[in-house]
Design a protein around this motif. Structure first.
Motif, PDB file in Angstrom:
ATOM      1  N   SER A  52     -59.190 111.379 -30.751  1.00  8.23           N
ATOM      2  CA  SER A  52     -59.605 110.515 -31.891  1.00  8.23           C
ATOM      3  C   SER A  52     -59.706 108.891 -31.160  1.00  8.23           C
ATOM      4  O   SER A  52     -60.584 108.226 -31.787  1.00  8.23           O
ATOM      5  CB  SER A  52     -58.753 110.604 -33.028  1.00  8.23           C
ATOM      6  N   TYR A  53     -58.907 108.514 -30.433  1.00  6.64           N
ATOM      7  CA  TYR A  53     -59.189 107.176 -30.012  1.00  6.64           C
ATOM      8  C   TYR A  53     -59.876 106.859 -28.760  1.00  6.64           C
ATOM      9  O   TYR A  53     -60.106 105.786 -28.267  1.00  6.64           O
ATOM     10  CB  TYR A  53     -57.575 106.740 -29.567  1.00  6.64           C
ATOM     11  N   GLY A  54     -60.590 107.833 -28.475  1.00  9.85           N
ATOM     12  CA  GLY A  54     -61.852 107.856 -27.518  1.00  9.85           C
ATOM     13  C   GLY A  54     -61.451 108.239 -26.045  1.00  9.85           C
ATOM     14  O   GLY A  54     -62.286 108.451 -25.197  1.00  9.85           O
ATOM     15  N   GLY A  55     -60.282 108.597 -25.727  1.00 11.00           N
ATOM     16  CA  GLY A  55     -59.666 109.220 -24.604  1.00 11.00           C
ATOM     17  C   GLY A  55     -60.101 110.880 -24.421  1.00 11.00           C
ATOM     18  O   GLY A  55     -60.724 111.289 -25.514  1.00 11.00           O
TER      19      GLY A  55
END
Length: 99
Positions: A52-55
């Motif tokens: 969800s945080y882009g990782g």
């Protein structure tokens, strides 16, 4: 199919087919999925899951084919013509990271 050679051949074919089926199902959900083409690898499929945080999270999975039970010990081969001197090659599947 009563010939042991035919039974073993069919079991091998089933195993490869099931790896492809599982990879296809996972690909529909995660898109970035790949079969591992290394026969001695402890895993069969790599899944790259977007977080969800882009990782990204890389998941390694082993596909097991079973009719009655699943063994969580890997790295060994069966058959009357196979003989191993030690259990060094075997391992137990676990969620713990192995180094």
């Amino acid at each position: 199919m009563s010939d042991p050679g035919d039974i073993g051949k069919q079991a091998s074919i089933d195993g490869f087919a099931h790896e492809h089926i599982v990879a296809g199902i996972l690909m529909k959900r995660y898109q970035n999925v790949s079969l591992v083409d290394l026969p001695l690898s402890p895993y069969d499929i790599i899944i790259v899951r977007k977080l969800s945080y882009g990782g990204e999270d890389i998941i390694r999975a082993q596909v097991k084919t079973a009719r009655t039970s699943v063994s969580f010990t890997g790295g060994s081969r069966g058959g009357v013509d196979r003989e191993y001197v030690s259990d060094i090659k075997t391992y137990t599947q676990s969620q713990k990271l192995r180094m």
